[in-house]
Each structure stands twice: as structure tokens, then as C-alpha cells.
Design a protein around this motif. Structure first.
Motif, short mmCIF file in Angstrom:
data_model
loop_
_atom_site.label_atom_id
_atom_site.label_comp_id
_atom_site.label_asym_id
_atom_site.label_seq_id
_atom_site.Cartn_x
_atom_site.Cartn_y
_atom_site.Cartn_z
N UNK A 36 -15.78 22.47 -9.99
CA UNK A 36 -15.25 22.54 -8.32
C UNK A 36 -15.76 21.41 -7.94
N UNK A 37 -17.14 20.57 -7.64
CA UNK A 37 -17.11 19.54 -7.09
C UNK A 37 -15.90 18.26 -7.22
N UNK A 38 -15.43 18.27 -8.69
CA UNK A 38 -14.84 17.33 -9.79
C UNK A 38 -13.02 17.41 -9.09
N UNK A 39 -12.66 19.16 -9.11
CA UNK A 39 -11.60 19.23 -9.19
C UNK A 39 -10.99 19.94 -7.67
N UNK A 40 -11.83 20.92 -6.92
CA UNK A 40 -11.09 22.14 -6.11
C UNK A 40 -12.04 21.28 -4.73
N UNK A 41 -13.55 21.37 -4.79
CA UNK A 41 -13.99 20.84 -3.07
C UNK A 41 -15.26 19.51 -3.27
N UNK A 42 -14.56 18.33 -3.71
CA UNK A 42 -15.16 17.60 -3.65
C UNK A 42 -16.50 17.29 -2.31
N UNK A 43 -16.17 17.90 -1.90
CA UNK A 43 -17.48 17.86 -0.63
C UNK A 43 -18.51 18.84 -0.77
N UNK A 44 -18.87 20.06 -1.41
CA UNK A 44 -19.50 20.68 -2.40
C UNK A 44 -20.82 20.27 -2.49
N UNK A 45 -22.02 20.21 -1.52
CA UNK A 45 -23.07 19.98 -2.17
C UNK A 45 -24.11 21.18 -2.59
N UNK A 46 -24.61 19.85 -4.27
CA UNK A 46 -25.92 20.85 -4.60
C UNK A 46 -26.50 19.43 -5.34
N UNK A 47 -28.02 20.13 -5.81
CA UNK A 47 -28.83 19.35 -6.62
C UNK A 47 -28.97 19.26 -7.60
N UNK A 48 -29.08 17.96 -8.16
CA UNK A 48 -29.27 18.49 -10.33
C UNK A 48 -29.65 16.77 -10.39
N UNK A 49 -30.18 16.82 -11.63
CA UNK A 49 -30.49 15.47 -11.98
C UNK A 49 -30.12 16.01 -13.67
N UNK A 50 -31.12 16.57 -14.26
CA UNK A 50 -30.86 16.41 -15.33
C UNK A 50 -30.44 17.66 -16.80
N UNK A 51 -30.23 18.26 -15.91
CA UNK A 51 -29.09 19.19 -16.69
C UNK A 51 -29.70 19.85 -18.05
N UNK A 52 -30.70 19.95 -17.90
CA UNK A 52 -31.80 19.94 -19.50
C UNK A 52 -32.94 20.94 -19.50
N UNK A 53 -32.88 21.51 -17.56
CA UNK A 53 -33.83 22.27 -17.27
C UNK A 53 -35.42 21.56 -17.11
N UNK A 54 -35.49 20.89 -17.20
CA UNK A 54 -36.80 19.96 -16.99
C UNK A 54 -36.97 19.07 -15.79
N UNK A 55 -35.92 19.61 -14.72
CA UNK A 55 -36.30 17.92 -13.50
C UNK A 55 -36.12 19.31 -12.28
N UNK A 56 -35.92 20.17 -12.52
CA UNK A 56 -36.21 21.21 -11.61
C UNK A 56 -35.41 21.58 -9.99
#
Ligand code: SF4
Ligand code: SF4
Ligand code: FES
Ligand code: FES
Lengths: 262, 265
Positions: A36-56
Motif C-alpha cells: 500500500x505504501x509503495x503503490x497506493x498510499x505513499x504517506x501511510x505511516x507505519x513503524x517497522x524495522x526488522x521484518x523478523x519478529x525481533x525488533x518489536x
């Protein structure tokens, strides 16, 4: 595939927006949000970091249940639209991002690991003395347990309740064979240990499968019962104190002697 | 694909206070029918309590060498069985009432505090286990000792069922009833040995096993209880149904519906 994402800022318009995301095999909810962020709604805010269930970082409420977006496969969810909302227990910043800084304030209130005066190590610690603690160290501070706990979520009692994540931290310190502080009274009086009604929602949502209620909260409640509800222990403590044989336990009012910050 | 806006509306509140956070307006979990578990718990516990009350007031006698767990120990000798049941029901009932697992079950299912995870609880105020009467749940450890006595008597009853009582003594009686009573007492023992307070008593309170007397034994005991404790909810339920089942079985024998298949030698 329909993904309904909460959008909004405090004081502004808020609501769910439906997006059509092409399903990909093995996709997790965070992949859908990235699409969604890349193709549909570039200003959608979301927090993420590791994509491995390790950063929380990517905690959210998926179909109403607090979960990590990077650990929730779309094909495990029931048929129908997938709803993604921010954590309900914390103040909204924007879209899926909430302000979880209150948790760090609570963390500061807990006296850190403190060894006995003059006991600087290095230590040789027996496995039997430490194996209970590994589980507590798995915490990734995703705060899903804080979010789901009805005491914070529904009753907003953050002025007198630390929350399950910090009971885990206190339990890990209290059971440490080299720590000499006693934080149980603080956890009862200031941390609201008695408010917890052991309904186990924190345990149900913990992505690290920490048995928060059984292994941290209930043992702390039992230690509190030792201190306040056990006349035999009371007499034993009194006798020991009178004969000058008290345990080397430092009071909370004393400055901690340092040690690892968590 | 262009996005489509739905359900956008006025803000839930301009405040940045946590309570004004998103999602507090209305939310229901969609991943499972969350009400199934509370409904099952309410039905089972209410039916069991009703049965326990009925059986306590009704009373019944031994059947051969068998005694229902509701009437053991027979502390009200000389009075009616009903009074015996009322006396001895207290400890197990208090035990279950103060049990950490049953607490979870009734807080969730009867008091809806909360009804299920991430489902809003309907109460405006909340004090958890800090006020009367729930604060008394801290006394669970003492009720454990009372129940340990009751369970010891149940073991004695099984022993007496095997080896007979009174005129029947001197024989060994192997019947379906002895098996039922043995199964029941094993499950009750597992339930009380998996108790969180017992886990704390045997070693949970120790911070450094290698620094205390009998530390290794205490650690082993704590590990053993922990293994049982992992399944504590299961022991809680199966032991409740086994008490129930044992009483029903003995009641059917008394009503003469069938004879207890057994070998006596
Ligand atoms: S068990 Fe206690 S801390 Fe955990 S969610 Fe329930 S009330 Fe909150
Ligand atoms: S205890 Fe579990 S749910 Fe809570 S913050 Fe740590 S990892 Fe997350
Ligand atoms: S992105 Fe790190 S836990 Fe999900
Ligand atoms: S915790 Fe369930 S019997 Fe003690």
C-alpha cells in the motif's frame, strides 16, 4: 484481497480505508502494508524495522487482535477483509503509529540489576539458578501485552499500574541469584500488582511466547503474599531481624550500585 | 488500484490522552467467536455448583466399600451424610474458588472483566484483586493445606475400597468402582500438586538454588511441579469432572441400575 487500514491523526479525520492488495503466497500483513505504501498510499505511516519478529516495532491490531504485522501471515487469517488498526491503548500519532513512550518512563522507575556491595564478579552462575530467567530475556518490547491488558486498555490506570511487560522485567530481576534488591513491595504499591486479575490476555498475545502470567506475575503475587499474607513468614522474618541475621537486601530508597540497564 | 475511502468520520477525540487513542470507539474481535469460551465456562461451573449443592443436601451412603468424594472424610459421623458433605465441601470449594486458574475463568466468564482479550469490559470502575473480597484470594496457599488433608483422606478411601472395610476387610476388591475412585484421586492429586502456590512453596521462592540447603532437591521438586503446572487448567477441569463422575457412578450403583463389575479375592 481487501485490506482495511486505519488512517488519521489526533484531532483530525479518522477511519478505515479499504485497499485492494494482490495476494502473494506466504505474504504477511506487513507485506500488504508495504504494498500500500509503495503503490497506493505513499504517506501511510507505519513503524517497522526488522521484518523478523525481533525488533518489536510493527505491533498493530489485526482483525481486532494485537499482533506483530511481520509475523502474521495473511493465509492464517479467516476469509474476508483484513483489518489493520494501531494499538488501542496508546495515543495515536498517525495512522498505524502510536506513542508508546509511557512504557519507557515506567521502565526507568524499576531499579536496575544490583549485585551485593563489593561483589563485582566475574561470576560463575549455576544453570539451575539462571534457567528460569532465559524466558524473560526473550522480551522484544513490542508492548502487545501492554496494549491488550484491560487495565491499561479499558481502565486507563497507567498512573498506578506498570503493566505485564514490566512485571516480566521485575520477575527477571527478583529471581536473579546475584541481585540483592527487593522490588516486590514497589511492584505492589506503585506498580499495581494486585490490580492484575490474572486473566492471561498478555500471555495470549506475546509473540515471544513468554508465559507472562504463570511465570512472572503469579510468582510475584506469591512473593507479595509471602510479605503481606503469611504470618509464619512474618514471624520468621521478625526473629531473623531481631537476631541480626537479616538477608543482605538493600532498600529501595538506597541508590542502586549500577549494573546492566535492563 | 486506487484506494477507496470508507468509514471515514469525525475524530474519536482531539485529545492525545491514551484513552482517546484509536480503536476505543468500537471494536470487536473478528478472528474467533470469543463468547464461546465464557459461555462454556459459565455453563459448566454453574451446573457443577448446582450438582454439588444438590448432592450435599441430598446425601447418600456408602455403596459396598465405595465412598463418594463429596462425603469424604466422614467427619460428621453420627449425623446425616448431608451434613458431612456440607462440612467437607468447604475446603475443595474454597480451593477452586481461590485457584489462579479458576479466578481467570470466573473473572472472564462471570464478571466479564474482560469477557475476552481485546474485547471491551463493561465496567466503569475496576479494582482487580486489591479490595474485598477478591483480595482474600491471597490466602490460596492456606487452602492448599486444607485440601492436601482432604486428598489424603481420598487416598485412604481408595485404599479401603481395595482392601475392604469392616466385615469385608481381609479381601481384595478390584472393581470398576475402585478404578473410578483411583482415577479420581490421581487427578485430584495432579490438580493440587500442579497448584501455583505449591510451586512457589516447593522452590519458586528461592532465588539461588545452589546457595540454599537441599537446593538441588528443591530445584528438582520445583521442576517437577512446573511440568505439572503447565497443564494446570487441564487438571482443574478433568479433576472437577472426575469428582462429578465418581459421585454419579456411585449414585447409579445405589439406585441399583447395575452391579459394579468386580473381582473379590
Ligand atoms: S493477566 Fe494481568 S497483566 Fe496480563 S493482561 Fe490480564 S490483567 Fe493484564
Ligand atoms: S512480554 Fe511479550 S508481549 Fe510483552 S513486550 Fe515483551 S515480547 Fe512483547
Ligand atoms: S518489524 Fe521487527 S518485529 Fe515486526
Ligand atoms: S493455582 Fe489452581 S489450585 Fe492453586
Amino acid at each position: 484481497m481487501e485490506v482495511r487500514v486505519f488512517r488519521g491523526v489526533p484531532g483530525g479525520e479518522q477511519g478505515e480505508v479499504a485497499y485492494d492488495v494482490p495476494p502473494v503466497e506466504g505474504m504477511v500483513v506487513l507485506d500488504a502494508i508495504h504494498h500500500i505504501q509503495k503503490h497506493l498510499q505513499t504517506d501511510l505511516a507505519c513503524r517497522w524495522n526488522c521484518k523478523a519478529a525481533k525488533c518489536g516495532s510493527c505491533s498493530a491490531e489485526i482483525n481486532g487482535t494485537p499482533r506483530l504485522m511481520c509475523k502474521t501471515r495473511i493465509d492464517e487469517l479467516p476469509e474476508g477483509p483484513v483489518t489493520v488498526r494501531p494499538l488501542a491503548a496508546f495515543p495515536l500519532i498517525k495512522d498505524l503509529v502510536t506513542d508508546v513512550s509511557w512504557n519507557y518512563e515506567v521502565n526507568k522507575k524499576i531499579p536496575p540489576f544490583t549485585a551485593a556491595e563489593g561483589d563485582r564478579g566475574p561470576w560463575r552462575i549455576q544453570e539451575v539458578d539462571i534457567d528460569r530467567l532465559y524466558e524473560f530475556r526473550r522480551c522484544i518490547e513490542c508492548f502487545l501485552c501492554q496494549d491488550v491488558c484491560h487495565i491499561l486498555r479499558n481502565h486507563d490506570m497507567r498512573d498506578r499500574f506498570y503493566g505485564p511487560r514490566f512485571f516480566v522485567r521485575v520477575a527477571g530481576l527478583e529471581m536473579h541469584p546475584k541481585d540483592v534488591l527487593n522490588r516486590v513491595e514497589q511492584t505492589r504499591a506503585e506498580g499495581g500488582l494486585g490490580l492484575c486479575n490474572i486473566t492471561k490476555c498478555c500471555t495470549e498475545v506475546c509473540p515471544e511466547h513468554i508465559h507472562i502470567t504463570d511465570n512472572a506475575i503469579i510468582p510475584l503475587k506469591e512473593r507479595n503474599a509471602d510479605a503481606h499474607w503469611d504470618p509464619i513468614n512474618f514471624v520468621r522474618r521478625k526473629l531473623r531481624r531481631d537476631s541480626g541475621g537479616g538477608a543482605a537486601t538493600r532498600g529501595l530508597d538506597e541508590e542502586p550500585a549500577g549494573g546492566p540497564p535492563r | 488500484m486506487a484506494s477507496e475511502t470508507t468509514a471515514m468520520g469525525p475524530s474519536a477525540g482531539a485529545s492525545t490522552r491514551p484513552s482517546a487513542g484509536p480503536g476505543l470507539v468500537a471494536r470487536l474481535r473478528r478472528d474467533a467467536p470469543w463468547w464461546v469460551l465464557p459461555a462454556t465456562v459459565v455453563t459448566s461451573l454453574t451446573t457443577f455448583s448446582g450438582y454439588a449443592l444438590w448432592t450435599a443436601l441430598l446425601g447418600h451412603d456408602r455403596w459396598g466399600p465405595y465412598l463418594s468424594p463429596f462425603y469424604s472424610p466422614e467427619i460428621a459421623a453420627g449425623r446425616t451424610r448431608a451434613s458431612s458433605a456440607i462440612f467437607v465441601a468447604g475446603a475443595p470449594l474454597l480451593f477452586r474458588f481461590t485457584c489462579y486458574y479458576y479466578r481467570k475463568a470466573y473473572y472472564r466468564s462471570f464478571l466479564l472483566d474482560p469477557p475476552a482479550c481485546a474485547v471491551r469490559d463493561p465496567h466503569r470502575t475496576y479494582s482487580g484483586e486489591t479490595s474485598f473480597p477478591t483480595v482474600l484470594n491471597n490466602l490460596h496457599r492456606y487452602v492448599w493445606w486444607l485440601v492436601a488433608i482432604v486428598v489424603s483422606f481420598l487416598w485412604l478411601d481408595v485404599f479401603r475400597a481395595f482392601f475392604g472395610t469392616g466385615a469385608d476387610s481381609g479381601h481384595i476388591w478390584l472393581g470398576v468402582g475402585t478404578g473410578v475412585m483411583l482415577g479420581n484421586v490421581v487427578l485430584l492429586t495432579a490438580y493440587s500438586a500442579s497448584c501455583h502456590s505449591f510451586r512457589h512453596m516447593v522452590g519458586g521462592h528461592v532465588d539461588c538454588f545452589s546457595c540454599v540447603r537441599f537446593g538441588k532437591a528443591r530445584y528438582q521438586a520445583w521442576r517437577g511441579v512446573t511440568l505439572l503446572n503447565i497443564r494446570h487448567p487441564m487438571w482443574a477441569w478433568v479433576s472437577m469432572f472426575s469428582v462429578w463422575g465418581t459421585d454419579i457412578y456411585l449414585r447409579m450403583l445405589q439406585a441399583g441400575w447395575f452391579l459394579d463389575p468386580h473381582i473379590r479375592f
